[in-house]
Design a protein around this motif. Sequence first.
Motif, PDB file in Angstrom:
ATOM      1  N   LEU A 168       0.857  -1.181   0.000  1.00  0.00           N
ATOM      2  CA  LEU A 168       0.000   0.000   0.000  1.00  0.00           C
ATOM      3  C   LEU A 168       0.893   1.230   0.000  1.00  0.00           C
ATOM      4  O   LEU A 168       1.791   1.375   0.838  1.00  0.00           O
ATOM      5  CB  LEU A 168      -0.893   0.023   1.237  1.00  0.00           C
ATOM      6  CG  LEU A 168      -1.719   1.290   1.436  1.00  0.00           C
ATOM      7  CD1 LEU A 168      -2.778   1.425   0.347  1.00  0.00           C
ATOM      8  CD2 LEU A 168      -2.373   1.287   2.815  1.00  0.00           C
ATOM      9  N   ARG A 169       0.648   2.131  -0.945  1.00  0.00           N
ATOM     10  CA  ARG A 169       1.352   3.413  -0.995  1.00  0.00           C
ATOM     11  C   ARG A 169       0.384   4.454  -0.448  1.00  0.00           C
ATOM     12  O   ARG A 169      -0.721   4.628  -0.974  1.00  0.00           O
ATOM     13  CB  ARG A 169       1.733   3.743  -2.438  1.00  0.00           C
ATOM     14  CG  ARG A 169       2.581   4.973  -2.570  1.00  0.00           C
ATOM     15  CD  ARG A 169       3.092   5.073  -3.999  1.00  0.00           C
ATOM     16  NE  ARG A 169       4.025   6.169  -4.096  1.00  0.00           N
ATOM     17  CZ  ARG A 169       3.867   7.191  -4.923  1.00  0.00           C
ATOM     18  NH1 ARG A 169       2.831   7.252  -5.731  1.00  0.00           N
ATOM     19  NH2 ARG A 169       4.759   8.154  -4.952  1.00  0.00           N
ATOM     20  N   SER A 170       0.787   5.140   0.610  1.00  0.00           N
ATOM     21  CA  SER A 170      -0.120   6.097   1.252  1.00  0.00           C
ATOM     22  C   SER A 170       0.652   7.319   1.740  1.00  0.00           C
ATOM     23  O   SER A 170       1.870   7.344   1.730  1.00  0.00           O
ATOM     24  CB  SER A 170      -0.836   5.426   2.428  1.00  0.00           C
ATOM     25  OG  SER A 170       0.105   5.017   3.403  1.00  0.00           O
ATOM     26  N   GLY A 171      -0.103   8.319   2.167  1.00  0.00           N
ATOM     27  CA  GLY A 171       0.507   9.532   2.694  1.00  0.00           C
ATOM     28  C   GLY A 171       0.555  10.626   1.648  1.00  0.00           C
ATOM     29  O   GLY A 171       0.043  10.491   0.543  1.00  0.00           O
ATOM     30  N   CYS A 208       6.017   9.723   1.182  1.00  0.00           N
ATOM     31  CA  CYS A 208       4.885   8.816   1.345  1.00  0.00           C
ATOM     32  C   CYS A 208       5.409   7.472   1.853  1.00  0.00           C
ATOM     33  O   CYS A 208       6.609   7.194   1.819  1.00  0.00           O
ATOM     34  CB  CYS A 208       4.128   8.660   0.043  1.00  0.00           C
ATOM     35  SG  CYS A 208       5.115   8.331  -1.398  1.00  0.00           S
ATOM     36  N   ASP A 258      -9.445  -3.971  -2.447  1.00  0.00           N
ATOM     37  CA  ASP A 258      -9.123  -2.712  -1.773  1.00  0.00           C
ATOM     38  C   ASP A 258     -10.338  -2.291  -0.953  1.00  0.00           C
ATOM     39  O   ASP A 258     -11.241  -1.621  -1.453  1.00  0.00           O
ATOM     40  CB  ASP A 258      -8.760  -1.639  -2.797  1.00  0.00           C
ATOM     41  CG  ASP A 258      -8.349  -0.319  -2.149  1.00  0.00           C
ATOM     42  OD1 ASP A 258      -8.118  -0.303  -0.921  1.00  0.00           O
ATOM     43  OD2 ASP A 258      -8.262   0.691  -2.871  1.00  0.00           O
ATOM     44  N   ASN A 293      -2.578   2.274  -4.527  1.00  0.00           N
ATOM     45  CA  ASN A 293      -2.090   3.648  -4.354  1.00  0.00           C
ATOM     46  C   ASN A 293      -3.179   4.523  -3.727  1.00  0.00           C
ATOM     47  O   ASN A 293      -4.158   4.854  -4.384  1.00  0.00           O
ATOM     48  CB  ASN A 293      -1.650   4.217  -5.701  1.00  0.00           C
ATOM     49  CG  ASN A 293      -0.938   5.539  -5.555  1.00  0.00           C
ATOM     50  OD1 ASN A 293      -0.824   6.082  -4.457  1.00  0.00           O
ATOM     51  ND2 ASN A 293      -0.450   6.048  -6.655  1.00  0.00           N
ATOM     52  N   HIS A 294      -2.983   4.879  -2.460  1.00  0.00           N
ATOM     53  CA  HIS A 294      -3.874   5.806  -1.754  1.00  0.00           C
ATOM     54  C   HIS A 294      -3.140   7.125  -1.477  1.00  0.00           C
ATOM     55  O   HIS A 294      -3.600   7.917  -0.671  1.00  0.00           O
ATOM     56  CB  HIS A 294      -4.339   5.219  -0.427  1.00  0.00           C
ATOM     57  CG  HIS A 294      -5.345   4.124  -0.578  1.00  0.00           C
ATOM     58  ND1 HIS A 294      -5.988   3.605   0.505  1.00  0.00           N
ATOM     59  CD2 HIS A 294      -5.830   3.475  -1.662  1.00  0.00           C
ATOM     60  CE1 HIS A 294      -6.824   2.653   0.109  1.00  0.00           C
ATOM     61  NE2 HIS A 294      -6.737   2.550  -1.199  1.00  0.00           N
ATOM     62  N   ALA A 295      -2.014   7.333  -2.105  1.00  0.00           N
ATOM     63  CA  ALA A 295      -1.166   8.485  -1.823  1.00  0.00           C
ATOM     64  C   ALA A 295      -1.727   9.752  -2.477  1.00  0.00           C
ATOM     65  O   ALA A 295      -2.387   9.704  -3.506  1.00  0.00           O
ATOM     66  CB  ALA A 295       0.254   8.245  -2.318  1.00  0.00           C
TER      67      ALA A 295
END
Length: 142
Positions: free
Chosen positions: A34-37, A46, A106, A138-140
């Motif tokens: 998970l890519r976040s921030g 991130c 997701d 990708n939630h970034a």
Amino acid sequence: MRRVFFAFACVLAGCSNEVTTVDSPGHLEGALTLRSGNCQPVSPPCKVTPLPGVNVWLYEPVSADGNDIAYPDVSDLDPLYETRSDSDGHYVIDAPAGDYTVLVDDEGHPYAGSETGEVLRPAKIEKDKTTTLDLQINHAVE
């Protein structure tokens, strides 16, 4: 009586003593993250973290045409194969050689991401080989 019926049914159905073998499967494996921030240049970097316990599905190839690329509508399709990522976010699926679409769960929604062409998140599995495909949700904020 049962033997006679079975023998008669076998003659009609074309039974034989040959053993049918299924080709050895291929393997699809990779890391699920998970890519976040906030990934803006001025902000802290991130984060990329492993995603344990998440479903990974293989479908027949799904066309990107007319579909939401990130979150496609596959409600009328059933996955052909599925697995869950382990505690480190690693997944493995054994399946017959062929072309597939790979989707990830997701938070209750099938996710393909943005890496597509004519087919959403394509994967090619070859007999007796391992194909590596790392998947990232990708939630970034970009």
